[in-house]
Enzyme design. Structure first.
Site, PDB file in Angstrom:
ATOM      1  N   GLY A 251      21.789 -16.814  38.381  1.00 26.52           N
ATOM      2  CA  GLY A 251      21.050 -18.045  38.573  1.00 26.52           C
ATOM      3  C   GLY A 251      21.880 -19.289  38.801  1.00 26.52           C
ATOM      4  O   GLY A 251      21.327 -20.377  39.032  1.00 26.52           O
ATOM      5  N   GLU A 301      25.259 -11.866  35.781  1.00 25.71           N
ATOM      6  CA  GLU A 301      24.787 -11.172  36.988  1.00 25.71           C
ATOM      7  C   GLU A 301      24.621 -12.141  38.159  1.00 25.71           C
ATOM      8  O   GLU A 301      23.519 -12.274  38.699  1.00 25.71           O
ATOM      9  CB  GLU A 301      23.387 -10.603  36.758  1.00 25.71           C
ATOM     10  CG  GLU A 301      23.233  -9.477  35.813  1.00 25.71           C
ATOM     11  CD  GLU A 301      21.749  -9.174  35.554  1.00 25.71           C
ATOM     12  OE1 GLU A 301      21.480  -8.099  35.033  1.00 25.71           O
ATOM     13  OE2 GLU A 301      20.881 -10.013  35.853  1.00 25.71           O
ATOM     14  N   ARG A 304      23.962 -15.244  44.221  1.00 25.46           N
ATOM     15  CA  ARG A 304      24.204 -16.360  45.131  1.00 25.46           C
ATOM     16  C   ARG A 304      25.620 -16.929  45.009  1.00 25.46           C
ATOM     17  O   ARG A 304      26.289 -17.186  46.006  1.00 25.46           O
ATOM     18  CB  ARG A 304      23.182 -17.465  44.818  1.00 25.46           C
ATOM     19  CG  ARG A 304      23.177 -18.646  45.764  1.00 25.46           C
ATOM     20  CD  ARG A 304      22.288 -19.762  45.205  1.00 25.46           C
ATOM     21  NE  ARG A 304      21.029 -19.295  44.702  1.00 25.46           N
ATOM     22  CZ  ARG A 304      19.901 -19.216  45.407  1.00 25.46           C
ATOM     23  NH1 ARG A 304      19.882 -19.620  46.648  1.00 25.46           N
ATOM     24  NH2 ARG A 304      18.790 -18.770  44.851  1.00 25.46           N
ATOM     25  N   TYR A 344      11.044 -21.697  50.312  1.00 23.36           N
ATOM     26  CA  TYR A 344      11.335 -22.556  49.141  1.00 23.36           C
ATOM     27  C   TYR A 344      11.644 -23.990  49.545  1.00 23.36           C
ATOM     28  O   TYR A 344      12.223 -24.728  48.751  1.00 23.36           O
ATOM     29  CB  TYR A 344      12.545 -22.024  48.360  1.00 23.36           C
ATOM     30  CG  TYR A 344      12.612 -20.531  48.200  1.00 23.36           C
ATOM     31  CD1 TYR A 344      11.707 -19.856  47.384  1.00 23.36           C
ATOM     32  CD2 TYR A 344      13.598 -19.794  48.850  1.00 23.36           C
ATOM     33  CE1 TYR A 344      11.784 -18.478  47.243  1.00 23.36           C
ATOM     34  CE2 TYR A 344      13.683 -18.420  48.703  1.00 23.36           C
ATOM     35  CZ  TYR A 344      12.768 -17.770  47.899  1.00 23.36           C
ATOM     36  OH  TYR A 344      12.844 -16.409  47.756  1.00 23.36           O
ATOM     37  N   CYS A 381       6.237 -17.395  65.909  1.00 24.87           N
ATOM     38  CA  CYS A 381       4.929 -18.042  66.017  1.00 24.87           C
ATOM     39  C   CYS A 381       4.355 -18.406  64.654  1.00 24.87           C
ATOM     40  O   CYS A 381       3.335 -17.828  64.219  1.00 24.87           O
ATOM     41  CB  CYS A 381       3.977 -17.146  66.794  1.00 24.87           C
ATOM     42  SG  CYS A 381       4.581 -16.917  68.463  1.00 24.87           S
ATOM     43  N   GLU A 382       5.013 -19.286  63.966  1.00 22.48           N
ATOM     44  CA  GLU A 382       4.573 -19.787  62.660  1.00 22.48           C
ATOM     45  C   GLU A 382       5.057 -21.232  62.574  1.00 22.48           C
ATOM     46  O   GLU A 382       6.216 -21.514  62.911  1.00 22.48           O
ATOM     47  CB  GLU A 382       5.249 -19.031  61.506  1.00 22.48           C
ATOM     48  CG  GLU A 382       4.934 -17.575  61.394  1.00 22.48           C
ATOM     49  CD  GLU A 382       3.677 -17.258  60.590  1.00 22.48           C
ATOM     50  OE1 GLU A 382       3.181 -18.141  59.867  1.00 22.48           O
ATOM     51  OE2 GLU A 382       3.204 -16.122  60.714  1.00 22.48           O
ATOM     52  N   TYR A 410      20.501 -13.999  50.155  1.00 18.83           N
ATOM     53  CA  TYR A 410      19.079 -14.009  50.475  1.00 18.83           C
ATOM     54  C   TYR A 410      18.852 -14.422  51.939  1.00 18.83           C
ATOM     55  O   TYR A 410      17.864 -15.072  52.263  1.00 18.83           O
ATOM     56  CB  TYR A 410      18.304 -14.910  49.503  1.00 18.83           C
ATOM     57  CG  TYR A 410      18.634 -14.580  48.062  1.00 18.83           C
ATOM     58  CD1 TYR A 410      18.192 -13.395  47.491  1.00 18.83           C
ATOM     59  CD2 TYR A 410      19.430 -15.424  47.282  1.00 18.83           C
ATOM     60  CE1 TYR A 410      18.523 -13.070  46.183  1.00 18.83           C
ATOM     61  CE2 TYR A 410      19.766 -15.105  45.972  1.00 18.83           C
ATOM     62  CZ  TYR A 410      19.304 -13.927  45.426  1.00 18.83           C
ATOM     63  OH  TYR A 410      19.632 -13.601  44.134  1.00 18.83           O
TER      64      TYR A 410
HETATM   65  N1  LLP Z   1      19.609 -11.087  37.808  1.00 20.16           N
HETATM   66  C1  LLP Z   1      18.279 -10.951  37.979  1.00 20.16           C
HETATM   67  C2  LLP Z   1      17.507 -10.205  36.987  1.00 20.16           C
HETATM   68  C3  LLP Z   1      17.644 -11.544  39.065  1.00 20.16           C
HETATM   69  O1  LLP Z   1      16.332 -11.414  39.223  1.00 20.16           O
HETATM   70  C4  LLP Z   1      18.422 -12.260  40.016  1.00 20.16           C
HETATM   71  C5  LLP Z   1      17.793 -12.893  41.172  1.00 20.16           C
HETATM   72  C6  LLP Z   1      19.811 -12.366  39.812  1.00 20.16           C
HETATM   73  C7  LLP Z   1      20.371 -11.765  38.691  1.00 20.16           C
HETATM   74  C8  LLP Z   1      20.718 -13.100  40.745  1.00 20.16           C
HETATM   75  O2  LLP Z   1      20.370 -14.454  40.790  1.00 20.16           O
HETATM   76  P1  LLP Z   1      21.299 -15.516  41.557  1.00 20.16           P
HETATM   77  O3  LLP Z   1      22.625 -15.581  40.835  1.00 20.16           O
HETATM   78  O4  LLP Z   1      21.470 -15.034  42.942  1.00 20.16           O
HETATM   79  O5  LLP Z   1      20.538 -16.783  41.480  1.00 20.16           O
HETATM   80  N2  LLP Z   1      15.308 -15.393  47.234  1.00 20.16           N
HETATM   81  C9  LLP Z   1      15.599 -16.514  46.371  1.00 20.16           C
HETATM   82  C10 LLP Z   1      16.311 -16.127  45.113  1.00 20.16           C
HETATM   83  C11 LLP Z   1      15.606 -15.027  44.322  1.00 20.16           C
HETATM   84  C12 LLP Z   1      16.392 -14.579  43.123  1.00 20.16           C
HETATM   85  C13 LLP Z   1      15.842 -13.311  42.575  1.00 20.16           C
HETATM   86  N3  LLP Z   1      16.529 -12.847  41.405  1.00 20.16           N
HETATM   87  C14 LLP Z   1      16.386 -17.547  47.164  1.00 20.16           C
HETATM   88  O6  LLP Z   1      16.648 -17.341  48.341  1.00 20.16           O
HETATM   89  O7  LLP Z   1      16.699 -18.604  46.641  1.00 20.16           O
END
Ligand code: LLP
Length: 460
Positions: A251, A301, A304, A344, A381-382, A410
């Protein structure tokens, strides 16, 4: 010779006609050779991002590890880089598990997430002997227990708790509030741990918490860390359940603004500083001392933070047009390649691959070319098919090439074949070398037919 390590990975060349480079390769060369849309990744950036995360954790002197969340980007060649670096893998489907194993991640560093694991996925992960399932409900616990019993195996599990903390990110990527589908309420978590411990084919090894994505303040992380630590300690004292690890999820937010700077680029609307994003060491410095109070091994974990800024998505301007209220730049790239702006309202910096030379006479060098606000849109087309809206850009014309920055997380994983568009190719740059790491899909394959359906015009 310039010290390469001091240079930004994505930067403009310093000649009279500045052009955007990734490591030592001009992006326009790649666009010419492979066409657009094109995802271009920097190996150096991925390695630097991972090593920075790892080094900050290692500095704490404890046995922590970084488990890369594959959902951000699951290209096997990028995964191989991270596996070699010693990362763990956080997977959310059978497909991600298989690609993680094939890329060389050690099963004892693989965790399996997700609110809806199927029986087949659970069986596959049990057979692979992964480190732990991150369990999201009581019913899932009994299903895992039943499947493990049938296979005469023991399942290692963590329970994902929901700390009811507002991540202050976009609501669609906030996961730690009661109204979200994720995890088990803190108030019911003790019961869940006791319930899990009573299942013979289950070994309770950890606790998991992940409150959302692109989080740009420390406060929600600190709140989640405090409540998890309080819970873990009371679980030990009051219920005698001793865990091995605490998985704090991912996150961590990244900078999407001012990623590439140049005097000829129009300034970002938020100014030089852009948005506030805590640095990695601020993040680790804020949460690790709290999490360490448990004495458990800590797992992070991130997805991004490891891959987002390693990639530029290249686009070509097809048309420009204006009406009485707007100027549009229509490109060959849109929500099928990068859905984040549509989904988003996400901001991605968009820059030309080549900057127009500043006026040489009179006005002096370095003068910014007149810019105007445009919507940079795709061919789909959106109405939601945009890469940027109301964005100040220097003049653009048909054939100009653009880079959409920070498209590594992503981007491809959320790409689609909508409007029967083939998914774009992916290229990996390493110094002055590059190679295709996933070919562009063919139109015929996506359409499921061959070109022979076209009757030659002469035969009509
Ligand atoms: N761990 C779990 C349980 C998760 O659900 C996620 C992301 C991560 C780790 C990794 O999160 P990160 O470090 O990447 O923030 N599509 C969206 C983001 C969806 C995240 C889903 N879960 C976007 O493009 O911003």
């Amino acid at each position: 010779m310039t010290d390469v390590l001091d240079q930004e990975v994505f930067r403009y060349s310093s000649d009279a006609q500045p052009q955007l480079l990734v490591e030592d390769v001009p992006l326009s060369k790649l666009a010419d050779e492979f066409g657009t849309p094109l995802y271009v990744y920097s190996k150096r950036q991925i390695v630097e991002n991972f090593q920075a995360f790892n080094a900050t954790l290692k500095a704490s002197g404890k046995e922590h590890y970084v488990s890369y969340a594959l959902k951000a980007n699951s290209n096997i060649e990028l995964l191989r880089i991270l596996a070699v670096e010693g990362a763990g893998a956080d997977v959310v489907s059978a497909g991600e598990l298989l690609v993680a194993l094939a890329a060389g991640f050690s099963p004892d560093k693989i965790t399996f997430d997700g609110t809806g694991k199927t029986d087949a996925e659970i069986e596959l992960a049990l057979r692979a002997n992964i480190h732990a399932f991150n369990v999201e409900s009581l019913e899932e616990l009994t299903v895992i227990n039943d499947i493990a019993t049938r296979l005469s195996l023991r399942a290692k599990i963590s329970i994902r708790v929901n700390p009811n903390v507002d991540a202050k990110s976009h609501p669609y990527i906030s996961t730690g509030l009661k109204e979200n589908k994720f995890g088990i309420d803190m108030a019911e978590a003790r019961e869940a741990f006791l319930y899990a411990a009573a299942h013979p084919a289950i070994e309770v090894v950890g606790i998991h918490v992940h409150i959302g994505s692109q989080i740009t303040s420390l406060d929600p992380f600190i709140k989640a860390a405090r409540s998890t630590v309080k819970f873990v300690n009371s679980l030990r004292v009051k219920s005698g359940i001793v865990l091995e690890h605490l998985n704090f999820g991912g996150g961590q937010g990244i900078h999407y603004r001012n990623v590439v700077r140049h005097p000829q680029l129009p300034p970002d609307e938020l100014g030089e500083e852009g948005e506030y994003v805590p640095s990695l060491s601020e993040f680790v410095g804020a949460v690790l001392p709290i999490l360490d109070q448990t004495g458990l091994k800590i797992i992070f974990e991130p997805g991004r933070a490891i891959v987002a800024n390693s990639c530029a998505l290249l686009a070509t301007v097809l048309y420009t047009k204006a009406n009485s209220v707007k100027h549009f730049v229509i490109t060959d790239t849109g929500m099928t390649e990068l859905i984040r702006p549509c989904l988003y309202d996400a901001y991605h910096q968009v820059v030309p691959l080549k900057l127009t030379p500043p006026p040489l006479e009179g006005a002096g060098r370095g003068v910014v070319s007149p810019s105007q606000k445009v919507d940079i849109v795709g061919p789909i087309c959106e109405t939601s098919d945009f890469l940027a809206q109301g964005r100040e850009m220097t003049p653009l014309k048909r054939g100009d090439r653009l880079a959409v920055l920070c498209a590594g997380a992503y981007g491809y994983t959320l790409a689609s074949n909508y409007n029967l568009r083939p998914r774009a190719a992916e290229v990996l740059v390493d110094g002055d070398t590059y190679r295709v790491i996933r070919a562009r899909e063919t139109i015929e394959a996506v359409a499921g037919v061959s070109e022979s359906v076209i009757t030659p015009a002469s035969a009509q």
